[in-house]
Design a protein around this motif. Structure first.
Motif, PDB file in Angstrom:
ATOM      1  N   ALA A  36       0.849  -1.357   0.019  1.00 46.86           N
ATOM      2  CA  ALA A  36      -0.073  -0.108  -0.050  1.00 46.86           C
ATOM      3  C   ALA A  36       0.758   1.245  -0.008  1.00 46.86           C
ATOM      4  CB  ALA A  36      -0.807  -0.103   1.254  1.00 46.86           C
ATOM      5  N   VAL A  37       0.267   2.395  -0.524  1.00 42.73           N
ATOM      6  CA  VAL A  37       0.828   3.736  -0.364  1.00 42.73           C
ATOM      7  C   VAL A  37      -0.459   4.531   0.270  1.00 42.73           C
ATOM      8  CG1 VAL A  37       2.421   3.499  -2.076  1.00 42.73           C
ATOM      9  CG2 VAL A  37       0.039   4.415  -2.857  1.00 42.73           C
ATOM     10  N   ARG A  38       0.003   5.541   0.680  1.00 45.45           N
ATOM     11  CA  ARG A  38      -1.203   6.621   1.278  1.00 45.45           C
ATOM     12  C   ARG A  38      -0.738   7.799   0.687  1.00 45.45           C
ATOM     13  NH1 ARG A  38       0.156   4.134   6.531  1.00 45.45           N
ATOM     14  NH2 ARG A  38       0.674   6.429   7.158  1.00 45.45           N
ATOM     15  N   MET A  39      -1.993   8.451   0.563  1.00 48.26           N
ATOM     16  CA  MET A  39      -1.731  10.028  -0.113  1.00 48.26           C
ATOM     17  C   MET A  39      -2.460  10.676   1.025  1.00 48.26           C
ATOM     18  SD  MET A  39      -2.185  11.563  -3.714  1.00 48.26           S
ATOM     19  CE  MET A  39      -1.075  13.069  -4.140  1.00 48.26           C
ATOM     20  N   THR A  40      -1.798  11.703   1.679  1.00 46.06           N
ATOM     21  CA  THR A  40      -2.580  12.519   2.792  1.00 46.06           C
ATOM     22  C   THR A  40      -2.590  13.895   2.260  1.00 46.06           C
ATOM     23  OG1 THR A  40      -1.652  10.898   4.360  1.00 46.06           O
ATOM     24  CG2 THR A  40      -2.415  13.021   5.240  1.00 46.06           C
ATOM     25  N   PHE A  41      -3.894  14.713   2.388  1.00 46.86           N
ATOM     26  CA  PHE A  41      -4.067  15.863   2.315  1.00 46.86           C
ATOM     27  C   PHE A  41      -4.129  16.678   3.722  1.00 46.86           C
ATOM     28  CE2 PHE A  41      -5.356  13.682  -1.240  1.00 46.86           C
ATOM     29  CZ  PHE A  41      -4.731  14.192  -2.295  1.00 46.86           C
ATOM     30  N   PRO A  42      -3.771  17.703   4.142  1.00 42.84           N
ATOM     31  CA  PRO A  42      -3.709  18.307   5.372  1.00 42.84           C
ATOM     32  C   PRO A  42      -5.014  18.999   5.591  1.00 42.84           C
ATOM     33  CG  PRO A  42      -2.447  19.631   3.890  1.00 42.84           C
ATOM     34  CD  PRO A  42      -2.692  18.393   3.120  1.00 42.84           C
ATOM     35  N   GLU A  48     -13.713  19.509   4.125  1.00 41.26           N
ATOM     36  CA  GLU A  48     -14.239  19.329   5.335  1.00 41.26           C
ATOM     37  C   GLU A  48     -13.411  19.887   6.583  1.00 41.26           C
ATOM     38  OE1 GLU A  48     -13.279  16.716   3.402  1.00 41.26           O
ATOM     39  OE2 GLU A  48     -15.219  16.273   2.534  1.00 41.26           O
ATOM     40  N   GLY A  49     -12.068  20.358   6.251  1.00 43.81           N
ATOM     41  CA  GLY A  49     -11.148  20.856   7.237  1.00 43.81           C
ATOM     42  C   GLY A  49     -10.659  20.130   8.054  1.00 43.81           C
ATOM     43  N   VAL A  50     -10.570  18.903   7.594  1.00 43.42           N
ATOM     44  CA  VAL A  50      -9.944  17.812   8.386  1.00 43.42           C
ATOM     45  C   VAL A  50      -8.855  17.068   7.574  1.00 43.42           C
ATOM     46  CG1 VAL A  50     -11.779  17.382  10.276  1.00 43.42           C
ATOM     47  CG2 VAL A  50     -11.812  15.796   7.872  1.00 43.42           C
ATOM     48  N   GLU A  51      -7.736  16.697   8.041  1.00 43.74           N
ATOM     49  CA  GLU A  51      -7.020  15.745   7.251  1.00 43.74           C
ATOM     50  C   GLU A  51      -7.435  14.747   6.552  1.00 43.74           C
ATOM     51  OE1 GLU A  51      -2.482  15.009   8.542  1.00 43.74           O
ATOM     52  OE2 GLU A  51      -3.502  12.968   8.800  1.00 43.74           O
ATOM     53  N   VAL A  52      -7.128  14.456   5.423  1.00 41.22           N
ATOM     54  CA  VAL A  52      -7.878  13.348   4.803  1.00 41.22           C
ATOM     55  C   VAL A  52      -6.845  12.465   4.136  1.00 41.22           C
ATOM     56  CG1 VAL A  52      -9.223  12.398   2.507  1.00 41.22           C
ATOM     57  CG2 VAL A  52     -10.073  14.604   3.903  1.00 41.22           C
ATOM     58  N   CYS A  53      -6.837  11.069   4.316  1.00 41.59           N
ATOM     59  CA  CYS A  53      -5.885   9.861   3.764  1.00 41.59           C
ATOM     60  C   CYS A  53      -6.637   9.286   2.875  1.00 41.59           C
ATOM     61  CB  CYS A  53      -5.067   9.317   5.015  1.00 41.59           C
ATOM     62  SG  CYS A  53      -3.689   8.549   4.872  1.00 41.59           S
ATOM     63  N   TRP A  54      -5.908   8.983   2.088  1.00 36.11           N
ATOM     64  CA  TRP A  54      -6.417   7.767   1.041  1.00 36.11           C
ATOM     65  C   TRP A  54      -5.177   6.595   0.985  1.00 36.11           C
ATOM     66  CZ3 TRP A  54     -11.180   7.343  -1.542  1.00 36.11           C
ATOM     67  CH2 TRP A  54     -11.827   8.572  -1.559  1.00 36.11           C
ATOM     68  N   THR A  55      -5.817   5.347   1.225  1.00 34.19           N
ATOM     69  CA  THR A  55      -4.885   4.079   1.124  1.00 34.19           C
ATOM     70  C   THR A  55      -5.135   3.316  -0.326  1.00 34.19           C
ATOM     71  OG1 THR A  55      -4.576   4.143   3.449  1.00 34.19           O
ATOM     72  CG2 THR A  55      -3.924   2.243   2.191  1.00 34.19           C
ATOM     73  N   PHE A  56      -4.362   3.015  -1.105  1.00 32.23           N
ATOM     74  CA  PHE A  56      -4.397   2.331  -2.228  1.00 32.23           C
ATOM     75  C   PHE A  56      -3.139   1.463  -2.588  1.00 32.23           C
ATOM     76  CE2 PHE A  56      -3.556   6.642  -3.301  1.00 32.23           C
ATOM     77  CZ  PHE A  56      -2.398   6.772  -4.055  1.00 32.23           C
ATOM     78  N   ALA A  57      -3.306   0.691  -3.557  1.00 28.85           N
ATOM     79  CA  ALA A  57      -2.339  -0.226  -3.885  1.00 28.85           C
ATOM     80  C   ALA A  57      -1.042   0.505  -4.666  1.00 28.85           C
ATOM     81  CB  ALA A  57      -2.793  -1.220  -4.867  1.00 28.85           C
ATOM     82  N   ARG A  58       0.059   0.281  -4.127  1.00 29.66           N
ATOM     83  CA  ARG A  58       1.393   0.722  -4.874  1.00 29.66           C
ATOM     84  C   ARG A  58       1.504   0.521  -6.229  1.00 29.66           C
ATOM     85  NH1 ARG A  58       7.883  -0.797  -3.440  1.00 29.66           N
ATOM     86  NH2 ARG A  58       6.766  -2.760  -3.365  1.00 29.66           N
ATOM     87  N   GLU A  59       0.997  -0.572  -6.715  1.00 26.44           N
ATOM     88  CA  GLU A  59       0.990  -1.189  -7.890  1.00 26.44           C
ATOM     89  C   GLU A  59      -0.023  -0.494  -8.794  1.00 26.44           C
ATOM     90  OE1 GLU A  59       0.645  -5.718  -9.973  1.00 26.44           O
ATOM     91  OE2 GLU A  59      -0.753  -5.314  -8.533  1.00 26.44           O
ATOM     92  N   LEU A  60      -1.097   0.042  -8.270  1.00 25.29           N
ATOM     93  CA  LEU A  60      -2.002   0.935  -9.104  1.00 25.29           C
ATOM     94  C   LEU A  60      -1.454   2.158  -9.330  1.00 25.29           C
ATOM     95  CD1 LEU A  60      -4.938   1.751 -10.065  1.00 25.29           C
ATOM     96  CD2 LEU A  60      -5.435   2.457  -7.632  1.00 25.29           C
TER      97      LEU A  60
END
Length: 138
Positions: A36-42, A48-60
């Motif tokens: 997995a990799v994660r991409m986080t937005f502050p 929404e004004g809250v940190e958002v983190c998406w987790t998805f496949a490194r292969e993707l």
């Protein structure tokens, strides 16, 4: 050697406004979750004004540099010769961002140095994980 890689990237949100400013994001990879990799937005960069983190496949992420990939919540595709589009689909709506492909390639090279693609399974301790699941089930 570190077991975690974090790389800030400059993302551009695609929206109705003609020129949205760049938003900060961080790509994250942890050897303990090797597929997995994660991409986080502050928080300031999200509706929404809250940190958002998406987790998805490194292969993707890797495959999406060359061809459109993904059929679920996260989709990745090339855009022009130097950008990659990431689409994040949620019940609240869809976020579409552009990231320089070179930044993604640099991140993927670093993750491959830590855990080569195709050898992720060697990082897992399935016996330990199964024992933990069974312990919690009792």
């Amino acid at each position: 050697m570190s077991t975690v890689i974090e790389q800030p990237v400059e993302a551009r949100l695609v929206a109705a406004a003609p020129r949205m400013p760049s938003i900060p994001a961080t790509l994250h990879y942890d050897r303990s979750d090797p597929f997995a990799v994660r991409m986080t937005f502050p928080a300031p960069a999200t509706l929404e004004g809250v940190e958002v983190c998406w987790t998805f496949a490194r292969e993707l992420l890797a495959a999406g540099l060359d061809d459109a990939e993904g059929h679920g919540d996260v989709r990745v595709r090339p855009y022009g010769y130097d950008r990659t589009v990431l689409e994040f689909h949620a019940p609240e709506g869809t976020a579409v961002i552009h990231v320089h492909s070179a930044e993604i390639r640099r991140f993927l090279r670093a993750t491959s140095e830590l855990v080569p693609a195709g050898l992720e399974h060697l990082q897992l301790d399935l016996d330990h994980d199964l024992a933990e699941l069974m312990r919690d089930a009792c």
